[in-house]
Design a protein around this motif. Sequence first.
Motif, PDB file in Angstrom:
ATOM      1  N   PHE B 427      15.702  -4.509  12.268  1.00 14.89           N
ATOM      2  CA  PHE B 427      16.021  -5.417  11.158  1.00 14.89           C
ATOM      3  C   PHE B 427      17.477  -5.254  10.732  1.00 14.89           C
ATOM      4  O   PHE B 427      18.183  -6.229  10.519  1.00 14.89           O
ATOM      5  CB  PHE B 427      15.075  -5.150   9.975  1.00 14.89           C
ATOM      6  N   SER B 428      17.923  -4.003  10.600  1.00 14.07           N
ATOM      7  CA  SER B 428      19.282  -3.820  10.090  1.00 14.07           C
ATOM      8  C   SER B 428      20.318  -4.245  11.130  1.00 14.07           C
ATOM      9  O   SER B 428      21.358  -4.793  10.788  1.00 14.07           O
ATOM     10  CB  SER B 428      19.507  -2.376   9.659  1.00 14.07           C
ATOM     11  N   TYR B 429      20.043  -4.008  12.414  1.00 12.54           N
ATOM     12  CA  TYR B 429      21.026  -4.413  13.418  1.00 12.54           C
ATOM     13  C   TYR B 429      21.085  -5.930  13.572  1.00 12.54           C
ATOM     14  O   TYR B 429      22.152  -6.508  13.640  1.00 12.54           O
ATOM     15  CB  TYR B 429      20.693  -3.794  14.779  1.00 12.54           C
ATOM     16  N   VAL B 430      19.909  -6.558  13.638  1.00 13.04           N
ATOM     17  CA  VAL B 430      19.891  -7.985  13.978  1.00 13.04           C
ATOM     18  C   VAL B 430      20.208  -8.847  12.767  1.00 13.04           C
ATOM     19  O   VAL B 430      20.943  -9.833  12.870  1.00 13.04           O
ATOM     20  CB  VAL B 430      18.521  -8.378  14.559  1.00 13.04           C
ATOM     21  N   PHE B 431      19.670  -8.484  11.614  1.00  9.61           N
ATOM     22  CA  PHE B 431      19.736  -9.424  10.494  1.00  9.61           C
ATOM     23  C   PHE B 431      20.795  -9.063   9.452  1.00  9.61           C
ATOM     24  O   PHE B 431      21.293  -9.918   8.746  1.00  9.61           O
ATOM     25  CB  PHE B 431      18.361  -9.535   9.847  1.00  9.61           C
ATOM     26  N   TRP B 432      21.094  -7.779   9.329  1.00 10.21           N
ATOM     27  CA  TRP B 432      22.151  -7.404   8.390  1.00 10.21           C
ATOM     28  C   TRP B 432      23.485  -7.330   9.109  1.00 10.21           C
ATOM     29  O   TRP B 432      23.604  -7.598  10.292  1.00 10.21           O
ATOM     30  CB  TRP B 432      21.843  -6.042   7.767  1.00 10.21           C
ATOM     31  N   GLY B 433      24.492  -6.900   8.403  1.00 13.99           N
ATOM     32  CA  GLY B 433      25.794  -6.646   8.999  1.00 13.99           C
ATOM     33  C   GLY B 433      26.611  -7.912   9.199  1.00 13.99           C
ATOM     34  O   GLY B 433      26.249  -8.995   8.712  1.00 13.99           O
ATOM     35  N   LYS B 434      27.696  -7.763   9.929  1.00 15.42           N
ATOM     36  CA  LYS B 434      28.600  -8.893  10.154  1.00 15.42           C
ATOM     37  C   LYS B 434      28.012  -9.843  11.175  1.00 15.42           C
ATOM     38  O   LYS B 434      27.334  -9.433  12.101  1.00 15.42           O
ATOM     39  CB  LYS B 434      29.957  -8.368  10.644  1.00 15.42           C
ATOM     40  N   GLN B 435      28.306 -11.128  10.974  1.00  9.18           N
ATOM     41  CA  GLN B 435      27.806 -12.134  11.899  1.00  9.18           C
ATOM     42  C   GLN B 435      28.511 -11.993  13.235  1.00  9.18           C
ATOM     43  O   GLN B 435      29.741 -12.043  13.310  1.00  9.18           O
ATOM     44  CB  GLN B 435      28.061 -13.518  11.303  1.00  9.18           C
ATOM     45  N   LYS B 436      27.729 -11.799  14.297  1.00 10.98           N
ATOM     46  CA  LYS B 436      28.355 -11.615  15.607  1.00 10.98           C
ATOM     47  C   LYS B 436      28.160 -12.822  16.511  1.00 10.98           C
ATOM     48  O   LYS B 436      28.669 -12.848  17.619  1.00 10.98           O
ATOM     49  CB  LYS B 436      27.803 -10.358  16.280  1.00 10.98           C
ATOM     50  N   HIS B 437      27.355 -13.807  16.065  1.00 13.40           N
ATOM     51  CA  HIS B 437      27.201 -15.010  16.881  1.00 13.40           C
ATOM     52  C   HIS B 437      28.144 -16.092  16.363  1.00 13.40           C
ATOM     53  O   HIS B 437      28.568 -16.073  15.204  1.00 13.40           O
ATOM     54  CB  HIS B 437      25.751 -15.496  16.888  1.00 13.40           C
ATOM     55  N   THR B 438      28.460 -17.047  17.239  1.00 15.30           N
ATOM     56  CA  THR B 438      29.444 -18.071  16.891  1.00 15.30           C
ATOM     57  C   THR B 438      28.860 -19.062  15.894  1.00 15.30           C
ATOM     58  O   THR B 438      27.645 -19.122  15.679  1.00 15.30           O
ATOM     59  CB  THR B 438      29.871 -18.825  18.150  1.00 15.30           C
ATOM     60  N   GLU B 439      29.741 -19.874  15.292  1.00 13.95           N
ATOM     61  CA  GLU B 439      29.312 -20.900  14.337  1.00 13.95           C
ATOM     62  C   GLU B 439      28.378 -21.898  15.021  1.00 13.95           C
ATOM     63  O   GLU B 439      27.428 -22.390  14.434  1.00 13.95           O
ATOM     64  CB  GLU B 439      30.522 -21.638  13.775  1.00 13.95           C
ATOM     65  N   GLU B 440      28.714 -22.174  16.263  1.00 14.03           N
ATOM     66  CA  GLU B 440      27.901 -23.120  17.031  1.00 14.03           C
ATOM     67  C   GLU B 440      26.470 -22.608  17.161  1.00 14.03           C
ATOM     68  O   GLU B 440      25.513 -23.332  16.946  1.00 14.03           O
ATOM     69  CB  GLU B 440      28.536 -23.275  18.408  1.00 14.03           C
ATOM     70  N   GLN B 441      26.368 -21.304  17.447  1.00 12.09           N
ATOM     71  CA  GLN B 441      25.030 -20.708  17.564  1.00 12.09           C
ATOM     72  C   GLN B 441      24.333 -20.659  16.212  1.00 12.09           C
ATOM     73  O   GLN B 441      23.118 -20.773  16.126  1.00 12.09           O
ATOM     74  CB  GLN B 441      25.151 -19.297  18.140  1.00 12.09           C
ATOM     75  N   ALA B 442      25.129 -20.492  15.156  1.00  7.69           N
ATOM     76  CA  ALA B 442      24.541 -20.402  13.822  1.00  7.69           C
ATOM     77  C   ALA B 442      23.851 -21.698  13.437  1.00  7.69           C
ATOM     78  O   ALA B 442      22.928 -21.712  12.612  1.00  7.69           O
ATOM     79  CB  ALA B 442      25.607 -20.046  12.797  1.00  7.69           C
ATOM     80  N   ASN B 443      24.272 -22.815  14.042  1.00 11.15           N
ATOM     81  CA  ASN B 443      23.692 -24.107  13.684  1.00 11.15           C
ATOM     82  C   ASN B 443      22.470 -24.472  14.510  1.00 11.15           C
ATOM     83  O   ASN B 443      21.883 -25.528  14.329  1.00 11.15           O
ATOM     84  CB  ASN B 443      24.742 -25.200  13.839  1.00 11.15           C
TER      85      ASN B 443
END
Lengths: 112, 494
Positions: B427-443
Amino acid sequence: MEIVMSIVIGIVFAISVYLLLSRNLIRVILGTLTISHGVHLLLITMSELQRGAPPLLNIGEENFTDPLPQALVLTAIVIAFGVTSMLLVMGYRTYKEHNTEDLDQLRGSADE
Amino acid sequence: MNNIIILPIIIPFIVGALLIIFAKHHKLQRVISGLTSIILLLFAIYLAVLVYMDGIIVLEAGDWPAPFGIVLVADMFATLMLLLTAILAIACLFFAFKTITPKRERFYFYPFYFFLLVGVNGAFLTGDIFNLFVFFEVLLLASYGLIVHGGTKYQLRESFKYVIINVFTSALFVVAVAWLYSVTGTLNMAHLSERVAELEQTGVVNTIAMMLFIVFATKGALFPLYFWLPKSYFGPPAAIAALFGGLLTKVGIYAIIRVFTLIFYHDAGYTHKTIITIAAGFTMLLGVLGAVSQFDFKRILSYHIISQVGYMVMGLGIFTPLAVAGAIYYIAHHMIVKTALFLFEGATKRVTGVSDLKQMGGLLKTHPWLAWLFFITAISLAGIPPFSGFFSKFPIILAGFQEGQYVIAGVALLVGLLTLFSMMKIFSYVFWGKQKHTEEQANIKIGKLLAPIAPLVALTIILGLAAEPMFQYSLEVAEQIMDPQIYVDSVLKE
C-alpha cells in the motif's frame, strides 16, 4: 510373479527418476513417459496377477482376473498419452523460444 | 431428481466444447461464456440451499449401486466449494473480458477456462478416489493450457517446471490409489472409510495416507513442496493468475480435508496433530517470509497464497469441530480476497504498466477508488476486524490454544502480523509517495476493471459483518464432515 513385477517396476522408476533429474529437456519428458509406464504396471500388479478364467463370463470359477484395475489402467494410459503429447508440444515451443534445451540455462534469474 | 448434481460438470463441459467451434467470434464467445457463468452461479446457490435443507444428495451414475458404480456426492462442504468456485469464475471471467487481448481470446481462452471449471467442479463432487484423480487431470490439463496461454518466453520457461511437477505428483497419486486398492479392495470413498475403519489404521495404511498427503500437498503448495508456485503464477495475465491463485491450490486443500476427515481419521495423533500441523506451521512461516522479502506486487501475493494455505491446513491439524469450521470459513474468505487482490494487481498494472513496487507510487491521488478498495481487501487479508479475515482466523487460533497447541497458535499470530506488514508495504509503495507514472497514465480510466472486483470486496465485508450466521454455517459443515458416518450412510444407504 508379483515379486518379479515389483523388481521390474522398481527398475523403471529408477530409470525415470534418473531421466527426470537430468538437464536435457527431452530427457525430462521421456522421464515423465517412463514414470507413467511404471505406474501403470504397478496398478496392474497391485491387484494380484491371476491366471484363470476371464471375469464376469464364468461366474462360479475359482480363479478369475479382477477387471477393475484393467479399466483403471486404461483410463490412466489415455490420460498419460494426452499429457505427454501436451508436454512434447510445450517442450518444443520452449526450445524454439529460448534456443536451448539445457534446463540449467532455463533457470531464470531473480532480478527480471 | 438426483441427476441435477451432475449439471455443474456437464454444463461447462458442453459450453467449453461449443466455444471451440466459435473460437473466431469474439462477441459470441463473450455472450455465451458470460451467460454460462451466471447460470453456474445461480445453480450453485440453488444446490447449496437444497443440500442445506434436505441433506446430502447422491447420484449413482448409470444406476449402479455404490460401491460398484461411480458416485457423485453433494454434501455441504462440496456445495460450499462449488458456490465459491462459481463466484470466482464469474469475477475473473468479467475481468478477462476487459483485459485479455483479442489475440489470446482467439486461441481458445474460453474453452480452456470452462474445461478448468469442469475439472474443479468434478473434483469437488466426486465420491470415488480414482475419479478424483481423473478430475484432477482434467483441471491440470486445462491449467497447463491456461498457464502458457500467450506463449511468452517467461511463461514457457516457468510453466514447463509447473507441468513437470504436476505430472510427477499425478504419477504418485496413481501409485497411492494402486496401493489403496491392493490393501482395501475398493476405491469408493465411503466404502474406503468403512474398510479403513475395520483395518485399524496402522502401518501400511498410514504409509498410503502420507503418500496421498504428499500428492495433495504438492498440488496445494504446502511446505516443503511449494517451491513451484511463486514463479509459475507470475507469468500468466492477471485474470488467469487470479483464478489460479484463488482456486487451484484450494482444490488440493479440499482433497486433503476430504481424505483426512472421511478416510484416514483414526490415527489423528500421528497424521493430524504431528505431520499436518508441523507442515502447516512451516508453510505459514516460510510463505510469509518469502512475501516479506519480495518487492514485486504479484510475487508478494503468490507467496501469501502459500502462507494462507497453511492456516487452512492448521485448522485440519488441530482437528476439533471449532478448528475445522474455522478452516472452512478461512477457505471461503481466502478464495474471495485472494482473487480480488490478484485482480487489483491487474488493474494497477493497467495504469502503471509494471508490477515492481519500486517503480510505482502516488496512485492514491489519481485513482482513489482503486486505492481504498485495495486497502479494505488488504487489511481483510491481514485479519483486521470487522472484515472476514479476522473472524476466520479467530476460531482457528482459539482452537489451537484450547487444544494446547501453543507453538502453532503463536506462529499463526506472528504470521498475521507479518502479513499486515507486507500488505502495508504494497500500500505504501504503490499508493503513497511521489507520483511515478506519467500524466497520460494518470488519466487512464479503470472503472470498468473495478466493476467485477467490487462484488468480491463487498463479499469480504459481508462475510465479516455477518460473521455469526456464516460461522454457524461453517460449523454445520464442519460437524457434517467430522462425522464420516453421515457421508457413509448416505452413499451406501445402510
